[in-house]
Scaffold this motif. Structure first.
Motif, PDB file in Angstrom:
ATOM      1  N   CYS A 292      -6.685   5.587   6.386  1.00 36.77           N
ATOM      2  CA  CYS A 292      -7.117   5.083   5.077  1.00 36.77           C
ATOM      3  C   CYS A 292      -7.206   6.246   4.094  1.00 36.77           C
ATOM      4  CB  CYS A 292      -8.489   4.438   5.247  1.00 36.77           C
ATOM      5  SG  CYS A 292      -9.341   4.095   3.708  1.00 36.77           S
TER       6      CYS A 292
ATOM      7  N   ARG B  23      -3.908  -5.125  -3.543  1.00 35.47           N
ATOM      8  CA  ARG B  23      -4.283  -4.559  -2.246  1.00 35.47           C
ATOM      9  C   ARG B  23      -5.351  -5.387  -1.561  1.00 35.47           C
ATOM     10  NH1 ARG B  23      -4.166   1.751  -1.703  1.00 35.47           N
ATOM     11  NH2 ARG B  23      -2.127   2.094  -2.586  1.00 35.47           N
ATOM     12  N   PRO B  24      -5.562  -5.279  -0.247  1.00 37.36           N
ATOM     13  CA  PRO B  24      -4.685  -4.600   0.703  1.00 37.36           C
ATOM     14  C   PRO B  24      -3.510  -5.488   1.116  1.00 37.36           C
ATOM     15  CG  PRO B  24      -6.563  -5.533   1.854  1.00 37.36           C
ATOM     16  CD  PRO B  24      -6.761  -5.842   0.396  1.00 37.36           C
TER      17      PRO B  24
ATOM     18  N   GLY C 136      -8.676   5.934   1.200  1.00 37.24           N
ATOM     19  CA  GLY C 136      -9.937   5.835   0.480  1.00 37.24           C
ATOM     20  C   GLY C 136      -9.898   5.183  -0.882  1.00 37.24           C
ATOM     21  N   CYS C 137      -8.945   4.261  -1.106  1.00 36.25           N
ATOM     22  CA  CYS C 137      -8.894   3.618  -2.431  1.00 36.25           C
ATOM     23  C   CYS C 137     -10.113   2.740  -2.651  1.00 36.25           C
ATOM     24  CB  CYS C 137      -7.597   2.836  -2.618  1.00 36.25           C
ATOM     25  SG  CYS C 137      -7.607   1.175  -1.927  1.00 36.25           S
TER      26      CYS C 137
ATOM     27  N   VAL D  39     -10.795  -0.528  -1.727  1.00 33.12           N
ATOM     28  CA  VAL D  39     -10.782  -1.988  -1.832  1.00 33.12           C
ATOM     29  C   VAL D  39     -11.290  -2.649  -0.550  1.00 33.12           C
ATOM     30  CG1 VAL D  39      -8.334  -2.207  -1.188  1.00 33.12           C
ATOM     31  CG2 VAL D  39      -9.417  -4.024  -2.479  1.00 33.12           C
ATOM     32  N   CYS D  40     -10.920  -2.103   0.598  1.00 29.51           N
ATOM     33  CA  CYS D  40     -11.300  -2.760   1.857  1.00 29.51           C
ATOM     34  C   CYS D  40     -12.813  -2.787   2.037  1.00 29.51           C
ATOM     35  CB  CYS D  40     -10.621  -2.072   3.038  1.00 29.51           C
ATOM     36  SG  CYS D  40      -8.830  -2.256   2.993  1.00 29.51           S
ATOM     37  N   GLN D  41     -13.427  -1.630   1.771  1.00 27.02           N
ATOM     38  CA  GLN D  41     -14.881  -1.552   1.926  1.00 27.02           C
ATOM     39  C   GLN D  41     -15.571  -2.413   0.876  1.00 27.02           C
ATOM     40  OE1 GLN D  41     -12.783   1.034   1.560  1.00 27.02           O
ATOM     41  NE2 GLN D  41     -12.702   1.746   3.681  1.00 27.02           N
TER      42      GLN D  41
ATOM     43  N   THR E 248       0.822  -1.216   0.000  1.00 25.72           N
ATOM     44  CA  THR E 248       0.000   0.000   0.000  1.00 25.72           C
ATOM     45  C   THR E 248       0.851   1.260   0.000  1.00 25.72           C
ATOM     46  OG1 THR E 248      -0.159  -0.333   2.378  1.00 25.72           O
ATOM     47  CG2 THR E 248      -2.085  -0.940   1.073  1.00 25.72           C
TER      48      THR E 248
HETATM   49  S1  SF4 Z   1      -9.266   0.998   1.406  1.00 25.03           S
HETATM   50 FE1  SF4 Z   1      -8.005   2.369   2.652  1.00 25.03          FE
HETATM   51  S2  SF4 Z   1      -6.978   1.025   4.094  1.00 25.03           S
HETATM   52 FE2  SF4 Z   1      -7.766  -0.292   2.459  1.00 25.03          FE
HETATM   53  S3  SF4 Z   1      -6.050  -0.448   1.016  1.00 25.03           S
HETATM   54 FE3  SF4 Z   1      -7.329   1.239   0.309  1.00 25.03          FE
HETATM   55  S4  SF4 Z   1      -6.426   3.046   1.232  1.00 25.03           S
HETATM   56 FE4  SF4 Z   1      -5.600   1.293   2.331  1.00 25.03          FE
END
Ligand code: SF4
Lengths: 622, 213
Positions: free
Chosen positions: A602, A283-284, A604-605, A607-609, A270
């Motif tokens: 974070c 990612r992540p 805000g890319c 992927v996690c959400q 990251t």
């Molecule tokens: S959603 Fe946020 S925490 Fe997850 S990889 Fe993207 S930037 Fe990093």
């Protein structure tokens, strides 16, 4: 069937160079019973054995698929030119290394898309296997599939594949094989199967998407048919400690490129370098725990006899428990003469210390990748490295006895000016001068060498730079020439660069769409293969192939894309949003940095959400 | 310090490994088998193993040799058992025995090799005649090509036995420190193409006096 195997032994192997690469038979090879196994898959690596065997993804999937009682997986690689000629002369089709069976006899044939310049080999291997190249011409015969990083923009090879798998294959591949087996038993048509398969998360069936183009040649619309999902998201494993990993490694009998045991310590990165596709699509960050890694190392060493273990990831120095892991590994195995190696170094003193720690024998060279020559340019690409970092790292390296430093840079990055080129030389010269000073102080006699390696930037899909039009060939060549001239003025400084024609075609294919399928087919018909190998690369033939199909590589490589333009890979997602990528692109132009979300909030890319995962660090080591 | 002399068999496609690849493969086999091999001292320590003469690529063999020095005493039976479990398909252990003090090393001992070579059906009479003619020559010049450069050598002194039984050649040829004659070279002197060869098998490696090492 046995007959083919005997023919290989009698009619091929005695007549080719280095026949040992075609025999399989590695320790820990898995040969399952053909008749009693339900579903058979052949894994085809579109390059030579020597290169393919160094690829960890294949080793993982080999283990994952063969662990299932109903499936088997055998391997095949691209034969060298002399072997291919002999096979064609004798009418011997492409075969698998395990049992010497024709690839055509398998139910599923899978490729990995590792680099664009291997695409012509895919066509060549299908042809050698006697499998029709175009998916639409294959009514029966094996299902032809692919995965790997190239599956995130597979459009240039879409015509040749029945489906692609996006993201991590450990769970997805067995799911897909099970679905195919069920469909086979039910006697479904290929089309019916594909329509169903498109509902499996991570599966992309290109024939279910209709692409239309505008007058200007730009894509107008990508339209899913028959219920195909509007966007296909990649598959991702939330916890690497739970992921399947081989406990037995294939031990090659002949020399391969990376002839060592591979321990994958984590997946994803990251840091957010804006040119780097791997840094987005994987990612992540998901780390394995030290306990898990030690357990895997134990089993693998025991069953392989390897004398070296490589700690693999996109940036191993970033692994939060790297110190602990290395100490533990050295404690356990150095007595037995097992060495530990790090594939890539971060640009800082910490990494040099790590390298020092694992260094077993003679010190030769260390490689660092500052990527750009000025701070401004490094901010544009979000490479969180300062001149200070570069100088401390290289000073540390010289002081600790390394005499050769290699520095990697890119040219042709967005917003690049002459100052940025000069910065490359300036930085290299500073490194060299530091080295000389240290050598003088310490009375080191060994001649110092700094070599600068310059590659031409290739914009890749799924990165903030995907919209950027590549520098023209002429520009790149001029820049290379300029750098070469500058470097000449310094003794002990060498500079080399890659063929920019290759980078040009890479850009066309990396940003290309479906229409390139015709070009690829044409180029292959005209004799292109092994394009990644300088001695086989036929630039003019490629240009002729483009022309014969009525396209130009310039259109795909050089065009700056609009914010609203429909990207050829718009319907294929790694979970990182296009919105965020655009935002990063704008930040790049503003020379603004984005921090690593491992140790910062974070950014805000998405992927996690989107995919319900999280950065998973196993140590406190921040 | 004890030295074991190991004799192994190599059959099937694994015989297409080059000599160098096979040496590397043995290093890994020994590690897997947890054999305590002695290491040389110095800057770049290496395992103390001495191999018999190189086997031509693609030639199977019933008896290949190496001598191995052990760091600690081991029973031959344990050694053989551990090693056997770590072998890849196509390689099997034939014999292991301790080397006595004063015995010469395997590298110094081997002087010739026996081969059986099967070729496509031929007119037996013709081949027999060709053999007689060939062996009658005082010199058999042969162009040996190698990456280091080509040179013409005389094969004749290195051909000790050459017989044909209608299906198979039996050969005894020079091998070891004083040079090599390869079965392929002899076949070529008889006018037999590589394409016509069905199988080449090294059946024995022998000392100058004809005894096994
Ligand atoms: S959603 Fe946020 S925490 Fe997850 S990889 Fe993207 S930037 Fe990093």
């Amino acid at each position: 069937m046995v007959v083919l195997r005997e023919r290989i032994t009698r009619e091929l192997l005695p007549f080719v160079t280095r026949p040992g690469q075609y025999i399989g038979g590695e320790y820990n090879q898995i040969v399952k019973d053909w008749d009693s196994t339900q579903l058979k898959m052949a894994f085809l690596f579109p390059d030579t054995y020597e290169i393919g065997m160094s690829f960890v993804g294949m080793r993982i999937l080999y283990h994952v698929v063969n662990a299932q009682p109903d499936f088997l997986l055998e391997r095949s690689f691209a034969p060298l030119v002399d072997m291919e000629a002999r096979m064609r002369e004798k009418g011997i089709p492409l075969f698998t290394w395990e049992s010497g069976r024709a690839v055509k006899d398998f139910d599923v044939v899978g490729f990995t898309l590792q680099y664009e310049m291997s695409y012509s080999n895919i066509l060549n291997m299908l042809d050698l296997a006697g499998i029709p190249l175009l998916a639409k011409d294959r009514v029966s015969g094996p299902l032809v599939v692919a995965g790997g990083p190239g599956a995130f923009n597979p459009e240039p090879v879409a015509d040749f594949f029945d489906l692609f798998m996006l993201g991590e294959g450990e769970e997805l591949l067995p799911e897909l094989l099970a679905a195919y087996e069920k469909s086979k038993q039910a006697g479904e048509s290929k089309h019916d199967f594909l329509v169903k398969a498109a509902q499996i998360p991570g599966v992309y069936v290109p024939s279910l998407y209709q692409v239309t183009y505008g007058e200007d040649g730009v894509i107008k619309e990508i339209l899913p048919l028959e219920n195909g999902p509007a966007v296909v998201y990649k598959r991702v494993l939330p916890d690497m400690d739970l992921a399947m990993y081989p406990d037995k490694e294939l031990v090659p009998l002949t020399q391969v490129v990376h002839d060592r045991l591979v321990l994958e310590v984590m997946r994803g990165c990251t840091r957010g370098c804006r040119f780097c596709q791997a840094g987005i699509i994987y990612r992540p960050v998901r780390e394995k725990s030290v306990d898990k890694l030690i357990q895997q190392a134990d089993a693998l060493l025991e069953s392989s006899g390897y004398e070296e273990m490589g700690l693999m990831s996109l940036s191993t120095a970033d692994y939060s428990c790297v110190n602990e892991l290395i100490s533990e590994l050295l404690d356990r195995y150095s007595e037995e003469g097992v060495g530990v190696s790090l594939p890539s170094l971060r640009v800082d003193a910490f990494s040099v210390d790590l390298a020092e720690k694992v260094q077993k024998v003679r010190k030769s060279g260390l490689t660092f990748a500052p990527e750009a020559g000025t701070q401004r340019m490094r901010n544009v690409i979000n490479k969180g490295v300062t001149e200070e970092h570069v100088l401390t790292a290289t000073k540390a390296a010289f002081s600790q006895g390394w005499s050769q430093i290699k520095l990697y840079f890119m040219i042709g990055l967005p917003t690049e000016t002459k100052e940025d080129l000069d910065g490359i030389i300036d930085l290299a010269v500073k490194v060299l001068q530091n080295g000389k000073e240290i050598a003088r102080e310490k009375g080191i006699r060994k001649p110092l060498k700094v070599s600068v390696s310059v590659s031409s930037f290739v914009p890749k899909s799924h990165t903030p730079f995907q919209w950027f039009g590549q520098n023209t060939l002429a520009e790149l060549k001029e820049k290379q020439h300029y750098l070469k001239e500058q470097a000449k003025q310094y003794k002990n400084l060498s500079l080399n660069y890659h063929q920019s024609e290759v980078s040009f075609l890479e850009a066309a294919f990396s940003r290309g769409d479906r229409r390139l399928g015709q070009v690829l087919l044409k180029a292959w018909e005209m004799g292109c293969k092994f394009d990644g190998w300088t001695e086989h690369f036929k630039y003019q033939t490629w240009i002729d192939a483009f022309a014969a199909c009525g396209y130009t590589p310039e259109f795909f490589a050089y065009r700056e894309m609009d914010k609203d333009e429909v990207l050829p890979w718009q319907h294929l997602s790694c979970g990182v949003s296009q919105k965020w990528l655009w935002h990063e692109w704008q930040k790049a132009l503003a020379e603004d940095l984005t921090a690593d979300c491992r140790h910062n909030p974070c950014s805000g890319c998405g992927v996690c959400q989107k995919l319900g995962v999280d950065n998973d660090l196993k140590g406190a080591g921040r | 310090m004890s030295i074991f002399r190991c004799c192994y068999r190599i059959q099937g496609n694994i015989s297409f490994l080059s000599h160098l690849d096979l040496l590397q493969a043995w290093q890994r086999i020994l590690r897997r088998a947890k054999i305590p091999v002695s290491m040389s001292q110095g800057f770049n320590p290496h395992t103390k193993i001495a191999f018999g003469p190189a086997r031509p690529v693609g030639v199977e063999s019933l008896r290949e040799y190496f001598d191995i020095e052990l760091q600690q005493e081991m029973e031959v039976a344990d050694f053989s058992q551990q090693l056997s479990l770590a072998l890849p398909e196509g390689i099997s252990l034939e014999e292991v025995r301790p080397v006595q003090v004063g015995e010469k090393s395997i590298t110094a001992l081997i002087a010739m090799a026996n081969y059986s070579v099967w070729v496509e059906a031929h007119n037996g009479m013709d081949i027999k005649k060709r053999i007689v003619d060939l062996l009658a020559k005082e010199e058999i010049p042969y162009l040996k090509t190698s990456p280091k450069g080509d040179k013409i050598v005389n094969l004749r002194p290195g051909i000790f036995v050459l017989e044909w039984d209608g299906e198979m050649f039996t050969m005894q040829l020079l091998a070891g420190n004083s040079g090599h004659v390869r079965p392929e070279e002899v076949l070529s002197c008889l006018g037999i193409e590589k394409e016509e060869t069905k199988r080449m098998l090294r059946t024995d490696l022998l000392c100058a006096d004809g005894a096994r090492p």
